[in-house]
Enzyme design. Structure first.
Site, PDB file in Angstrom:
ATOM      1  N   GLN A  17       0.801  -1.217   0.000  1.00  0.00           N
ATOM      2  CA  GLN A  17       0.000   0.000   0.000  1.00  0.00           C
ATOM      3  C   GLN A  17       0.838   1.274   0.000  1.00  0.00           C
ATOM      4  O   GLN A  17       0.332   2.347  -0.291  1.00  0.00           O
ATOM      5  CB  GLN A  17      -0.963  -0.010   1.189  1.00  0.00           C
ATOM      6  CG  GLN A  17      -2.001  -1.117   1.063  1.00  0.00           C
ATOM      7  CD  GLN A  17      -2.921  -1.181   2.261  1.00  0.00           C
ATOM      8  OE1 GLN A  17      -2.650  -1.914   3.209  1.00  0.00           O
ATOM      9  NE2 GLN A  17      -4.002  -0.432   2.265  1.00  0.00           N
ATOM     10  N   HIS A 111       0.986  -9.252   4.489  1.00  0.00           N
ATOM     11  CA  HIS A 111      -0.169  -8.353   4.573  1.00  0.00           C
ATOM     12  C   HIS A 111      -0.855  -8.334   3.198  1.00  0.00           C
ATOM     13  O   HIS A 111      -0.600  -7.468   2.368  1.00  0.00           O
ATOM     14  CB  HIS A 111       0.272  -6.949   4.988  1.00  0.00           C
ATOM     15  CG  HIS A 111      -0.869  -6.058   5.398  1.00  0.00           C
ATOM     16  ND1 HIS A 111      -0.871  -5.334   6.576  1.00  0.00           N
ATOM     17  CD2 HIS A 111      -2.054  -5.775   4.807  1.00  0.00           C
ATOM     18  CE1 HIS A 111      -1.999  -4.646   6.673  1.00  0.00           C
ATOM     19  NE2 HIS A 111      -2.733  -4.894   5.600  1.00  0.00           N
ATOM     20  N   ASN A 155      -1.650 -10.932   8.290  1.00  0.00           N
ATOM     21  CA  ASN A 155      -2.602  -9.879   8.587  1.00  0.00           C
ATOM     22  C   ASN A 155      -4.019 -10.337   8.245  1.00  0.00           C
ATOM     23  O   ASN A 155      -4.288 -10.771   7.135  1.00  0.00           O
ATOM     24  CB  ASN A 155      -2.282  -8.635   7.756  1.00  0.00           C
ATOM     25  CG  ASN A 155      -3.205  -7.470   8.092  1.00  0.00           C
ATOM     26  OD1 ASN A 155      -3.152  -6.959   9.206  1.00  0.00           O
ATOM     27  ND2 ASN A 155      -4.049  -7.075   7.171  1.00  0.00           N
ATOM     28  N   GLU A 156      -4.892 -10.248   9.220  1.00  0.00           N
ATOM     29  CA  GLU A 156      -6.316 -10.539   9.031  1.00  0.00           C
ATOM     30  C   GLU A 156      -6.562 -11.888   8.355  1.00  0.00           C
ATOM     31  O   GLU A 156      -7.137 -11.981   7.272  1.00  0.00           O
ATOM     32  CB  GLU A 156      -7.002  -9.402   8.267  1.00  0.00           C
ATOM     33  CG  GLU A 156      -6.976  -8.105   9.040  1.00  0.00           C
ATOM     34  CD  GLU A 156      -7.767  -6.955   8.430  1.00  0.00           C
ATOM     35  OE1 GLU A 156      -8.138  -7.068   7.246  1.00  0.00           O
ATOM     36  OE2 GLU A 156      -8.005  -5.965   9.124  1.00  0.00           O
TER      37      GLU A 156
HETATM   38  C1  BGC Z   1      -6.281  -3.760   6.253  1.00  0.00           C
HETATM   39  C2  BGC Z   1      -5.596  -2.604   5.562  1.00  0.00           C
HETATM   40  C3  BGC Z   1      -6.631  -1.652   4.975  1.00  0.00           C
HETATM   41  C4  BGC Z   1      -7.490  -1.156   6.107  1.00  0.00           C
HETATM   42  C5  BGC Z   1      -8.499  -0.107   5.720  1.00  0.00           C
HETATM   43  C6  BGC Z   1      -7.499  -3.368   7.042  1.00  0.00           C
HETATM   44  O1  BGC Z   1      -8.451  -4.372   6.930  1.00  0.00           O
HETATM   45  O2  BGC Z   1      -5.376  -4.479   7.030  1.00  0.00           O
HETATM   46  O3  BGC Z   1      -4.715  -3.095   4.605  1.00  0.00           O
HETATM   47  O4  BGC Z   1      -6.061  -0.617   4.248  1.00  0.00           O
HETATM   48  O5  BGC Z   1      -8.177  -2.249   6.656  1.00  0.00           O
HETATM   49  O6  BGC Z   1      -9.488  -0.588   4.888  1.00  0.00           O
END
Ligand code: BGC
Length: 409
Positions: A17, A111, A155-156
């Site tokens: 990003q 990520h 991540n997530e």
């Molecule tokens: C993610 C980010 C994303 C942010 C805002 C999160 O779920 O980890 O990569 O930019 O949300 O939408």
């Protein structure tokens, strides 16, 4: 209220990003295929790959004491089994820059973006990927571990399930049939059946692959040099049941949150990422009620849910919590201050009740590439001129930085 000593005050970012020119990953491919669902390509992003030193210096000068960023697997292992020492050295320099400026380095191993070769061999729907991820973690930690302060594996982990529940993207069958998936597969010389990218892995077997990748990845990180806490981060929402929606809410929460929070019991912490609330009725997710304020993402402006989410995550995972992401996309910077102020008040109440919360990371320092939405949504504390890359500190950055440096609200 004074926050506990050592409390981490930072901002969070993901390599793709902000870095720019991340051409070897699956997201870059998906941004460019025929029929792409991305609003625009990531391009130079925030040129953070070259400008990281000044960005890290700015973060420290604003008053923060930590930086969460991800390292890019597609750069470190550009082809299967081929590791780039030059790229590992790049991330070593980033870690050194954090330490030079007194920032704790919180590193995310993955990520959302993966090397193209991973996407072409079944991605996160293929059990093999868990082992390949662990091998990448092993090589990366071997080179970087002595400079890492905290590590997040993936991540997530629960994002795909969450998207599926929201009906946000596609069902299993639909995603296989999308023209962009076929085009991406063709570009990689494989067929749509084999192509899979992290945010869109909706097939149910991906959950086991991801949990196994986390487990093996964490094991590899613990075995390397450096002794630091390891955990996963999760996308969590403040889930409300509308009348009659209690059972559906509980089922949705079980599948998208509880399974992962229970797995986090084996970790050193759990990363809570909270943005908004979700109402659930007997037939599933409902839009926000009348009078709701919306963010640029179309989410309900609901910072109060951070408190509920921390309490829930802490009770289920029974390990310390780090708020690894929380933030709001808005052009009106005063609404950002209002959002964070309310979110932090909730966090402070959790601390007051003895819940072990170790840090707060605002998403994000810079206005950056917001995946499908491109550069539209403004999450940043610092604006980035899309032509010149000039950084402009917004009032919210100065406000939050001051608060971080006093560690008191
Ligand atoms: C993610 C980010 C994303 C942010 C805002 C999160 O779920 O980890 O990569 O930019 O949300 O939408």
């Amino acid at each position: 209220m004074r926050f506990p000593p050592g409390f981490l005050w930072g901002t969070a970012a993901a390599a793709h990003q902000v870095e720019g020119g991340n051409t070897n990953c699956d997201s870059w491919l998906l941004e460019h295929v025929d029929g792409t669902i991305y609003a625009e390509p990531s391009g130079d992003a925030c040129d953070h790959y070259r400008r990281y030193a000044e960005d890290i210096a700015l973060l420290a000068a604003l008053g923060f004491n930590a930086y969460r960023f991800s390292i890019e697997w597609a750069r470190i292992e550009p082809e299967q089994g081929e590791f780039s020492i030059a790229q590992l050295e790049h991330y070593r320099r980033m870690l050194a820059a954090c330490h030079e400026h007194g920032l704790k380095a919180v590193v995310t191993m993955h990520h959302f973006t993966s090397p193209r070769w991973i996407a072409a061999r079944g991605g996160w729907e293929s059990p093999e990927t868990a082992k390949l991820f662990a091998r990448y973690c092993e090589r990366a930690v071997d080179h970087l571990g002595d400079l890492v302060d905290t590590a997040c594996t993936l991540n997530e982990l629960n994002l795909g399930i969450l998207f599926q529940q929201q009906g946000f993207i596609y069902s299993d069958e639909e995603i296989l049939a999308t023209p962009w998936r076929a085009a991406a597969a063709r570009a990689l010389g494989t067929d749509a059946e084999n192509f899979s990218s992290f945010p869109f892995c909706v097939r149910s077997r991906s959950r086991d692959v991801l949990l196994e990748a986390h487990r093996l990845g964490a094991q590899a990180l613990r075995a390397g040099p450096g002794k630091f806490p390891v955990g996963m981060t999760l996308a969590l929402r403040d889930l409300h049941a509308a009348a009659g929606g209690e059972q559906v809410r509980d089922r949705i929460r079980f599948e998208a949150e509880d399974i992962f929070l229970q797995a986090a019991r084996a970790d050193d912490f759990v990363g809570v990422q909270y943005y908004t609330a979700q109402r659930i009725g007997p037939d599933g997710p409902l839009p926000p009620g009348p009078g709701a304020e919306f963010t640029q993402m179309g989410y309900e402006f609901w910072p109060d849910g951070l408190e509920t989410t921390i309490r829930y995550a802490s009770a289920k995972a029974q390990v310390p919590v780090i708020v690894t992401e929380n933030g709001v996309a808005t052009e009106d910077d005063s609404r950002r201050v209002a959002y964070v102020e309310r979110a932090l008040a909730g966090l402070a109440r959790c601390l007051g009740d003895g819940i072990d919360v170790r840090g707060y990371f605002y998403w994000s320092m810079l206005d950056n590439f917001e995946w499908l939405y491109g550069y539209g949504p403004k999450f940043g504390l610092v604006a980035v001129d899309r032509k010149t890359q000039r950084r402009t500190v917004k009032p919210s950055a100065a406000w939050l930085g001051r608060l971080a440096s006093t560690s008191e609200i």
